[in-house]
Design a protein around this motif. Structure first.
Motif, PDB file in Angstrom:
ATOM      1  N   SER A  69      38.252  83.559 -20.889  1.00 24.66           N
ATOM      2  CA  SER A  69      38.021  84.342 -22.113  1.00 24.66           C
ATOM      3  C   SER A  69      36.604  84.112 -22.635  1.00 24.66           C
ATOM      4  O   SER A  69      35.898  85.067 -22.976  1.00 24.66           O
ATOM      5  CB  SER A  69      39.031  83.953 -23.190  1.00 24.66           C
ATOM      6  OG  SER A  69      40.334  84.246 -22.779  1.00 24.66           O
ATOM      7  N   TYR A  70      36.207  82.865 -22.695  1.00 25.29           N
ATOM      8  CA  TYR A  70      34.858  82.556 -23.182  1.00 25.29           C
ATOM      9  C   TYR A  70      33.809  83.143 -22.239  1.00 25.29           C
ATOM     10  O   TYR A  70      32.801  83.691 -22.693  1.00 25.29           O
ATOM     11  CB  TYR A  70      34.670  81.046 -23.297  1.00 25.29           C
ATOM     12  CG  TYR A  70      33.400  80.648 -23.995  1.00 25.29           C
ATOM     13  CD1 TYR A  70      33.366  80.510 -25.374  1.00 25.29           C
ATOM     14  CD2 TYR A  70      32.228  80.412 -23.285  1.00 25.29           C
ATOM     15  CE1 TYR A  70      32.195  80.151 -26.027  1.00 25.29           C
ATOM     16  CE2 TYR A  70      31.056  80.057 -23.928  1.00 25.29           C
ATOM     17  CZ  TYR A  70      31.044  79.923 -25.296  1.00 25.29           C
ATOM     18  OH  TYR A  70      29.888  79.573 -25.940  1.00 25.29           O
ATOM     19  N   ARG A  71      34.063  83.029 -20.955  1.00 30.22           N
ATOM     20  CA  ARG A  71      33.101  83.542 -19.972  1.00 30.22           C
ATOM     21  C   ARG A  71      32.970  85.067 -20.070  1.00 30.22           C
ATOM     22  O   ARG A  71      31.870  85.613 -19.928  1.00 30.22           O
ATOM     23  CB  ARG A  71      33.507  83.128 -18.576  1.00 30.22           C
ATOM     24  CG  ARG A  71      32.442  83.426 -17.563  1.00 30.22           C
ATOM     25  CD  ARG A  71      32.710  82.760 -16.266  1.00 30.22           C
ATOM     26  NE  ARG A  71      31.590  83.053 -15.391  1.00 30.22           N
ATOM     27  CZ  ARG A  71      31.151  82.245 -14.489  1.00 30.22           C
ATOM     28  NH1 ARG A  71      31.730  81.079 -14.324  1.00 30.22           N
ATOM     29  NH2 ARG A  71      30.145  82.579 -13.733  1.00 30.22           N
ATOM     30  N   LEU A  72      34.060  85.767 -20.307  1.00 23.82           N
ATOM     31  CA  LEU A  72      34.003  87.217 -20.452  1.00 23.82           C
ATOM     32  C   LEU A  72      33.279  87.627 -21.732  1.00 23.82           C
ATOM     33  O   LEU A  72      32.518  88.590 -21.746  1.00 23.82           O
ATOM     34  CB  LEU A  72      35.409  87.816 -20.439  1.00 23.82           C
ATOM     35  CG  LEU A  72      36.111  87.838 -19.088  1.00 23.82           C
ATOM     36  CD1 LEU A  72      37.564  88.252 -19.254  1.00 23.82           C
ATOM     37  CD2 LEU A  72      35.389  88.772 -18.126  1.00 23.82           C
ATOM     38  N   VAL A  73      33.525  86.896 -22.808  1.00 25.68           N
ATOM     39  CA  VAL A  73      32.919  87.253 -24.088  1.00 25.68           C
ATOM     40  C   VAL A  73      31.443  86.854 -24.131  1.00 25.68           C
ATOM     41  O   VAL A  73      30.590  87.649 -24.535  1.00 25.68           O
ATOM     42  CB  VAL A  73      33.693  86.593 -25.256  1.00 25.68           C
ATOM     43  CG1 VAL A  73      32.958  86.749 -26.568  1.00 25.68           C
ATOM     44  CG2 VAL A  73      35.088  87.177 -25.354  1.00 25.68           C
ATOM     45  N   ARG A  74      31.130  85.641 -23.713  1.00 25.24           N
ATOM     46  CA  ARG A  74      29.759  85.120 -23.852  1.00 25.24           C
ATOM     47  C   ARG A  74      28.904  85.259 -22.599  1.00 25.24           C
ATOM     48  O   ARG A  74      27.693  85.102 -22.654  1.00 25.24           O
ATOM     49  CB  ARG A  74      29.807  83.649 -24.257  1.00 25.24           C
ATOM     50  CG  ARG A  74      30.497  83.338 -25.569  1.00 25.24           C
ATOM     51  CD  ARG A  74      29.675  83.793 -26.747  1.00 25.24           C
ATOM     52  NE  ARG A  74      28.354  83.212 -26.714  1.00 25.24           N
ATOM     53  CZ  ARG A  74      27.812  82.466 -27.647  1.00 25.24           C
ATOM     54  NH1 ARG A  74      28.501  82.219 -28.723  1.00 25.24           N
ATOM     55  NH2 ARG A  74      26.602  82.000 -27.517  1.00 25.24           N
ATOM     56  N   GLY A  75      29.528  85.447 -21.449  1.00 20.88           N
ATOM     57  CA  GLY A  75      28.774  85.589 -20.216  1.00 20.88           C
ATOM     58  C   GLY A  75      28.329  84.276 -19.597  1.00 20.88           C
ATOM     59  O   GLY A  75      27.502  84.267 -18.687  1.00 20.88           O
ATOM     60  N   ARG A  76      28.842  83.162 -20.101  1.00 21.81           N
ATOM     61  CA  ARG A  76      28.522  81.839 -19.547  1.00 21.81           C
ATOM     62  C   ARG A  76      29.703  80.907 -19.786  1.00 21.81           C
ATOM     63  O   ARG A  76      30.623  81.238 -20.528  1.00 21.81           O
ATOM     64  CB  ARG A  76      27.262  81.263 -20.167  1.00 21.81           C
ATOM     65  CG  ARG A  76      27.332  81.067 -21.667  1.00 21.81           C
ATOM     66  CD  ARG A  76      25.989  80.611 -22.232  1.00 21.81           C
ATOM     67  NE  ARG A  76      25.982  80.667 -23.673  1.00 21.81           N
ATOM     68  CZ  ARG A  76      26.161  79.609 -24.449  1.00 21.81           C
ATOM     69  NH1 ARG A  76      26.347  78.420 -23.927  1.00 21.81           N
ATOM     70  NH2 ARG A  76      26.161  79.742 -25.752  1.00 21.81           N
ATOM     71  N   GLU A  77      29.645  79.757 -19.144  1.00 27.02           N
ATOM     72  CA  GLU A  77      30.745  78.803 -19.291  1.00 27.02           C
ATOM     73  C   GLU A  77      30.683  78.099 -20.639  1.00 27.02           C
ATOM     74  O   GLU A  77      29.617  77.697 -21.085  1.00 27.02           O
ATOM     75  CB  GLU A  77      30.675  77.731 -18.186  1.00 27.02           C
ATOM     76  CG  GLU A  77      31.091  78.206 -16.838  1.00 27.02           C
ATOM     77  CD  GLU A  77      31.128  77.073 -15.827  1.00 27.02           C
ATOM     78  OE1 GLU A  77      30.747  75.940 -16.149  1.00 27.02           O
ATOM     79  OE2 GLU A  77      31.548  77.348 -14.700  1.00 27.02           O
TER      80      GLU A  77
END
Length: 158
Positions: A69-77
């Motif tokens: 979810s974080y990776r999809l929203v922010r584009g990074r780990e």
């Protein structure tokens, strides 16, 4: 039983060291921790094996959902995938019932460290380098499971 508890402590210690030193929780340590947890459940109490397997599944899927979810929203780990596997291993040791308390203790202790660093010169260091979450998970695992895990050790010595 002493073998499994020693493996638990050694693998947790090695994971803490790896995460603090390199910022990684390698599979060569998280996977054996998971399998030792399930083997310990098989030997110690087979009736609890289902709870331990569900603990591993819940730990993995819970943190994997946060990771993706974080990776999809922010584009990074925002959370390393080693933390996902480490929580799965802790779920295999402590069962699914302990996971919410374990994650709460880990997050609370991490927040306390960040809060303390706000008032010290180390704040810039934390802003530039990600805070390793593995040591907090390991500490929370010890706090959460001390009664179950170490009662076996005490009974073994007596």
């Amino acid at each position: 039983m002493l073998f499994f508890l020693t493996a638990y402590l050694l693998l947790n210690g090695m994971l803490i060291w790896q995460d603090l030193r390199y910022g990684l929780l390698p599979d060569r340590l998280t996977c054996p921790l998971l399998w030792f947890g399930l083997a310990y459940a098989c030997i110690n109490d087979v009736d609890l094996l289902a709870h331990k397997v569900w603990g591993a599944i819940a730990g993995y899927t819970g943190f994997a959902a946060i990771y993706w979810s974080y990776r999809l929203v922010r584009g990074r780990e925002g959370l390393g995938y080693g933390d996902v596997k480490f929580l799965a291993a802790l779920g295999a040791w402590h069962g699914w019932e302990a996971l919410s308390m374990l994650v709460f203790i880990a997050a609370l202790s991490a927040c306390i460290v960040v809060f303390v660093c706000l008032f010290t010169a180390k704040w810039r260091q934390i802003q530039q380098n990600p805070l390793p979450f593995g040591p907090f998970l390991a500490g929370a695992g010890l706090i959460t499971g001390y009664q179950d895990l170490f009662s076996e050790l005490i009974n073994f010595q007596l």
